[in-house]
Design a protein around this motif. Structure first.
Motif, PDB file in Angstrom:
ATOM      1  N   ASN A   1      20.670 -19.470  17.875  1.00 13.79           N
ATOM      2  CA  ASN A   1      21.274 -18.981  16.980  1.00 13.79           C
ATOM      3  C   ASN A   1      21.055 -17.479  16.682  1.00 13.79           C
ATOM      4  O   ASN A   1      21.513 -16.993  15.787  1.00 13.79           O
ATOM      5  CB  ASN A   1      20.777 -19.923  15.502  1.00 13.79           C
ATOM      6  CG  ASN A   1      21.581 -21.101  15.377  1.00 13.79           C
ATOM      7  OD1 ASN A   1      22.516 -21.391  15.783  1.00 13.79           O
ATOM      8  ND2 ASN A   1      20.650 -21.980  14.821  1.00 13.79           N
ATOM      9  N   ALA A   2      20.320 -16.773  17.712  1.00 14.19           N
ATOM     10  CA  ALA A   2      19.780 -15.375  17.152  1.00 14.19           C
ATOM     11  C   ALA A   2      20.767 -14.551  17.704  1.00 14.19           C
ATOM     12  O   ALA A   2      21.814 -14.833  18.507  1.00 14.19           O
ATOM     13  CB  ALA A   2      18.574 -15.310  18.191  1.00 14.19           C
TER      14      ALA A   2
ATOM     15  N   ASP B   1      12.758 -26.897  18.304  1.00 15.93           N
ATOM     16  CA  ASP B   1      13.113 -26.171  17.146  1.00 15.93           C
ATOM     17  C   ASP B   1      13.174 -24.664  17.644  1.00 15.93           C
ATOM     18  O   ASP B   1      14.172 -23.784  17.277  1.00 15.93           O
ATOM     19  CB  ASP B   1      12.265 -26.101  16.212  1.00 15.93           C
ATOM     20  CG  ASP B   1      12.257 -27.344  15.243  1.00 15.93           C
ATOM     21  OD1 ASP B   1      13.450 -28.133  15.344  1.00 15.93           O
ATOM     22  OD2 ASP B   1      11.398 -27.572  14.664  1.00 15.93           O
ATOM     23  N   VAL B   2      12.435 -24.141  18.741  1.00 12.46           N
ATOM     24  CA  VAL B   2      12.518 -23.054  19.325  1.00 12.46           C
ATOM     25  C   VAL B   2      13.864 -22.774  20.035  1.00 12.46           C
ATOM     26  O   VAL B   2      14.413 -21.699  19.847  1.00 12.46           O
ATOM     27  CB  VAL B   2      11.258 -22.784  19.958  1.00 12.46           C
ATOM     28  CG1 VAL B   2      11.435 -21.342  21.069  1.00 12.46           C
ATOM     29  CG2 VAL B   2       9.998 -22.838  19.505  1.00 12.46           C
ATOM     30  N   TYR B   3      14.194 -23.614  20.815  1.00 11.30           N
ATOM     31  CA  TYR B   3      15.635 -23.680  21.507  1.00 11.30           C
ATOM     32  C   TYR B   3      16.724 -23.287  20.645  1.00 11.30           C
ATOM     33  O   TYR B   3      17.497 -22.565  20.904  1.00 11.30           O
ATOM     34  CB  TYR B   3      15.893 -24.582  22.427  1.00 11.30           C
ATOM     35  CG  TYR B   3      15.221 -24.393  23.783  1.00 11.30           C
ATOM     36  CD1 TYR B   3      15.527 -23.621  24.732  1.00 11.30           C
ATOM     37  CD2 TYR B   3      14.161 -25.412  24.411  1.00 11.30           C
ATOM     38  CE1 TYR B   3      14.890 -23.543  25.900  1.00 11.30           C
ATOM     39  CE2 TYR B   3      13.526 -25.321  25.594  1.00 11.30           C
ATOM     40  CZ  TYR B   3      14.115 -24.197  26.207  1.00 11.30           C
ATOM     41  OH  TYR B   3      13.504 -24.069  27.383  1.00 11.30           O
ATOM     42  N   LYS B   4      16.629 -24.119  19.388  1.00  9.51           N
ATOM     43  CA  LYS B   4      17.831 -23.870  18.528  1.00  9.51           C
ATOM     44  C   LYS B   4      17.809 -22.439  17.834  1.00  9.51           C
ATOM     45  O   LYS B   4      18.572 -22.032  17.787  1.00  9.51           O
ATOM     46  CB  LYS B   4      17.544 -25.008  17.286  1.00  9.51           C
ATOM     47  CG  LYS B   4      17.885 -26.379  17.621  1.00  9.51           C
ATOM     48  CD  LYS B   4      17.603 -27.337  16.465  1.00  9.51           C
ATOM     49  CE  LYS B   4      17.874 -28.858  16.956  1.00  9.51           C
ATOM     50  NZ  LYS B   4      17.447 -29.635  15.560  1.00  9.51           N
ATOM     51  N   LYS B   5      16.376 -22.130  17.568  1.00 11.29           N
ATOM     52  CA  LYS B   5      16.358 -20.938  16.946  1.00 11.29           C
ATOM     53  C   LYS B   5      16.894 -19.645  17.859  1.00 11.29           C
ATOM     54  O   LYS B   5      17.609 -18.736  17.435  1.00 11.29           O
ATOM     55  CB  LYS B   5      14.991 -20.146  16.481  1.00 11.29           C
ATOM     56  CG  LYS B   5      14.864 -21.048  15.012  1.00 11.29           C
ATOM     57  CD  LYS B   5      13.385 -20.810  14.784  1.00 11.29           C
ATOM     58  CE  LYS B   5      13.053 -21.564  13.589  1.00 11.29           C
ATOM     59  NZ  LYS B   5      11.745 -21.334  12.980  1.00 11.29           N
ATOM     60  N   LEU B   6      16.600 -19.877  19.304  1.00 17.46           N
ATOM     61  CA  LEU B   6      17.148 -18.991  20.303  1.00 17.46           C
ATOM     62  C   LEU B   6      18.523 -18.924  20.239  1.00 17.46           C
ATOM     63  O   LEU B   6      19.218 -17.861  20.509  1.00 17.46           O
ATOM     64  CB  LEU B   6      16.253 -18.974  21.303  1.00 17.46           C
ATOM     65  CG  LEU B   6      14.976 -18.646  21.707  1.00 17.46           C
ATOM     66  CD1 LEU B   6      14.378 -19.240  23.055  1.00 17.46           C
ATOM     67  CD2 LEU B   6      14.788 -17.243  21.539  1.00 17.46           C
TER      68      LEU B   6
ATOM     69  N   GLU C   1       8.841 -29.129  18.402  1.00 14.50           N
ATOM     70  CA  GLU C   1       8.603 -27.832  18.183  1.00 14.50           C
ATOM     71  C   GLU C   1       9.310 -26.835  19.112  1.00 14.50           C
ATOM     72  O   GLU C   1       9.925 -26.094  18.673  1.00 14.50           O
ATOM     73  CB  GLU C   1       7.030 -27.407  18.343  1.00 14.50           C
ATOM     74  CG  GLU C   1       6.150 -27.674  17.102  1.00 14.50           C
ATOM     75  CD  GLU C   1       6.698 -27.260  15.661  1.00 14.50           C
ATOM     76  OE1 GLU C   1       7.029 -25.990  15.474  1.00 14.50           O
ATOM     77  OE2 GLU C   1       6.669 -27.956  14.756  1.00 14.50           O
TER      78      GLU C   1
END
Length: 106
Positions: free
Chosen positions: A105-106, A98-103, A95
Motif C-alpha cells: 500500500n506504500a 502485516d509488513v507485506y500489506k504495508k509495503l 507481523e
C-alpha cells in the motif's frame, strides 16, 4: 488406557502444532506474492490448529492440576516444544504479513 489418552494428547500437540506452523509459513508465502486474502485465510487456519493443540494441552494440564500426575517423556517434551514453536512462528507470521500489506500500500 490412560497411557493411550496421554499419547493421543501428545500427538495432538505435535500434529496440530506442525499444521499451525505450516499454515503460518504458507501465509507468509502468499503475502510475499501479494495474495493477502490467502495469507489471511492461512493465518486463520493456523489459529484453528493452535486452538486444537491448546485443547490437547489443556486436557493434560487439567489432569495434572487435579493430582493425576503423568510421567514426563521425551515425546511429551517434543510435543510441547512443537506447540511453543508454532505459537511463536504464528505470531511472527502475522507481523510479516502485516509488513507485506504495508509495503503493497506504500
Amino acid at each position: 488406557m490412560e497411557e493411550d489418552e496421554n499419547l493421543q494428547a501428545i500427538m495432538g500437540l505435535i500434529v496440530n502444532g506442525g499444521n499451525a506452523k505450516s499454515s503460518s509459513m504458507e501465509a507468509i508465502q502468499a503475502a510475499k506474492k501479494g495474495d493477502f486474502d490467502e495469507a489471511d485465510a492461512k493465518l486463520k487456519e493456523a489459529d484453528a490448529a493452535l486452538g486444537e493443540a491448546h485443547n490437547s494441552q489443556t486436557g493434560m494440564l487439567t489432569k495434572e492440576a487435579s493430582g493425576d500426575h503423568v510421567k514426563v517423556t521425551l515425546l511429551m517434551v517434543h510435543g510441547q516444544d512443537h506447540l511453543m514453536n508454532a505459537i511463536t512462528f504464528r505470531d511472527l507470521a502475522g507481523e510479516v504479513v502485516d509488513v507485506y500489506k504495508k509495503l503493497a500500500n506504500a
